[in-house]
Design a protein around this motif. Structure first.
Motif, PDB file in Angstrom:
ATOM      1  N   GLN A  23     -19.676  18.778 -23.841  1.00  0.00           N
ATOM      2  CA  GLN A  23     -19.611  18.799 -25.296  1.00  0.00           C
ATOM      3  C   GLN A  23     -20.814  18.108 -25.932  1.00  0.00           C
ATOM      4  O   GLN A  23     -21.365  18.594 -26.920  1.00  0.00           O
ATOM      5  N   ALA A  24     -21.257  17.004 -25.372  1.00  0.00           N
ATOM      6  CA  ALA A  24     -22.392  16.274 -25.950  1.00  0.00           C
ATOM      7  C   ALA A  24     -23.653  17.126 -25.956  1.00  0.00           C
ATOM      8  O   ALA A  24     -24.437  17.078 -26.915  1.00  0.00           O
ATOM      9  N   ILE A  25     -23.853  17.921 -24.922  1.00  0.00           N
ATOM     10  CA  ILE A  25     -25.026  18.795 -24.861  1.00  0.00           C
ATOM     11  C   ILE A  25     -24.882  19.923 -25.869  1.00  0.00           C
ATOM     12  O   ILE A  25     -25.831  20.279 -26.564  1.00  0.00           O
ATOM     13  N   MET A  26     -23.682  20.472 -25.978  1.00  0.00           N
ATOM     14  CA  MET A  26     -23.463  21.521 -26.977  1.00  0.00           C
ATOM     15  C   MET A  26     -23.681  20.966 -28.385  1.00  0.00           C
ATOM     16  O   MET A  26     -24.267  21.641 -29.237  1.00  0.00           O
ATOM     17  N   ASP A  27     -23.234  19.741 -28.625  1.00  0.00           N
ATOM     18  CA  ASP A  27     -23.422  19.126 -29.945  1.00  0.00           C
ATOM     19  C   ASP A  27     -24.903  18.943 -30.276  1.00  0.00           C
ATOM     20  O   ASP A  27     -25.297  19.059 -31.435  1.00  0.00           O
ATOM     21  N   ALA A  28     -25.724  18.677 -29.273  1.00  0.00           N
ATOM     22  CA  ALA A  28     -27.157  18.442 -29.480  1.00  0.00           C
ATOM     23  C   ALA A  28     -27.956  19.740 -29.619  1.00  0.00           C
ATOM     24  O   ALA A  28     -29.084  19.708 -30.081  1.00  0.00           O
ATOM     25  N   ALA A  29     -27.367  20.859 -29.229  1.00  0.00           N
ATOM     26  CA  ALA A  29     -28.067  22.140 -29.245  1.00  0.00           C
ATOM     27  C   ALA A  29     -28.129  22.742 -30.647  1.00  0.00           C
ATOM     28  O   ALA A  29     -27.365  22.370 -31.538  1.00  0.00           O
ATOM     29  N   ASP A  30     -29.039  23.693 -30.806  1.00  0.00           N
ATOM     30  CA  ASP A  30     -29.158  24.434 -32.058  1.00  0.00           C
ATOM     31  C   ASP A  30     -28.240  25.647 -32.082  1.00  0.00           C
ATOM     32  O   ASP A  30     -27.733  26.033 -33.125  1.00  0.00           O
ATOM     33  N   THR A  31     -28.068  26.268 -30.913  1.00  0.00           N
ATOM     34  CA  THR A  31     -27.238  27.465 -30.787  1.00  0.00           C
ATOM     35  C   THR A  31     -26.395  27.325 -29.528  1.00  0.00           C
ATOM     36  O   THR A  31     -26.914  26.956 -28.470  1.00  0.00           O
ATOM     37  N   VAL A  32     -25.106  27.613 -29.656  1.00  0.00           N
ATOM     38  CA  VAL A  32     -24.202  27.598 -28.510  1.00  0.00           C
ATOM     39  C   VAL A  32     -23.407  28.896 -28.530  1.00  0.00           C
ATOM     40  O   VAL A  32     -22.781  29.231 -29.542  1.00  0.00           O
TER      41      VAL A  32
END
Length: 177
Positions: free
Chosen positions: A146-155
């Protein structure tokens, strides 16, 4: 103004690597420099995408020990560490417009199964935030934290509605590999 993107392709559905490879084709069509690093697929196997990436002149590496559910865990840890080091070096070099880290999300999940944090989510987020301004970064694989998805621009969370495996149909050349 932000000029590059961090993209996460995750979920239990089919098409994460395929989507990333579509971005590779688009980047090549725009005369961009591309690198693909595969974290699970072994250099001992000849996958269709590897053969085509080679033909297109795309820098690509198969760094894995094979699928984590059948591969030796220690070998998987070693190859994942090597792949991550190579990925960081390639990304931070500034030589690429697009870098695909295929199946890297599995490594974050693999951390839990072996009780050892090989690549931390903090390291991944730091890489996403500190990469060269022109370099797009794509992470594929199930189990994106989740932390990586939160940091991404597009998921994109690709879900399986129906799959031929469920009907006993095996992997097909040109479809799965």
């Amino acid at each position: 103004m932000k000029t590059s993107l961090n993209i996460i392709l995750t979920g239990n559905g089919k098409g994460k690597t395929t989507s990333a490879l579509g971005m590779v084709l688009r980047a090549l069509g725009n005369d961009q420099r591309v690198c693909v690093i595969q974290f699970i697929k072994s250099p001992d196997s000849e996958y269709g995408e590897k053969r085509m990436l080679d033909r297109l002149g795309v820098e690509n590496y198969q760094m894995g020990a094979g699928f984590t559910w059948v591969a030796d865990k220690q070998k998987s840890l070693e190859t994942a560490a090597e792949a991550w080091a190579m990925a960081c070096k390639r990304i931070m070099s500034g030589e690429y417009d697009l870098v695909v880290l295929d199946e890297v999300n599995h490594i974050f999940n693999f951390n839990k199964t072996v009780g050892q944090e090989l690549i931390s989510t903090d390291q991944a987020i730091d890489l996403m935030r500190n990469k060269p301004a022109h370099t797009h970064l794509v992470f594929t694989g199930r189990y994106a934290p989740q932390a990586i998805m939160d940091a991404a621009d597009t998921v994109s969370d690709i879900q399986c509605v129906k799959h031929h495996y469920q009907q006993g149909v095996k992997a097909a050349p040109g479809i799965e590999f």
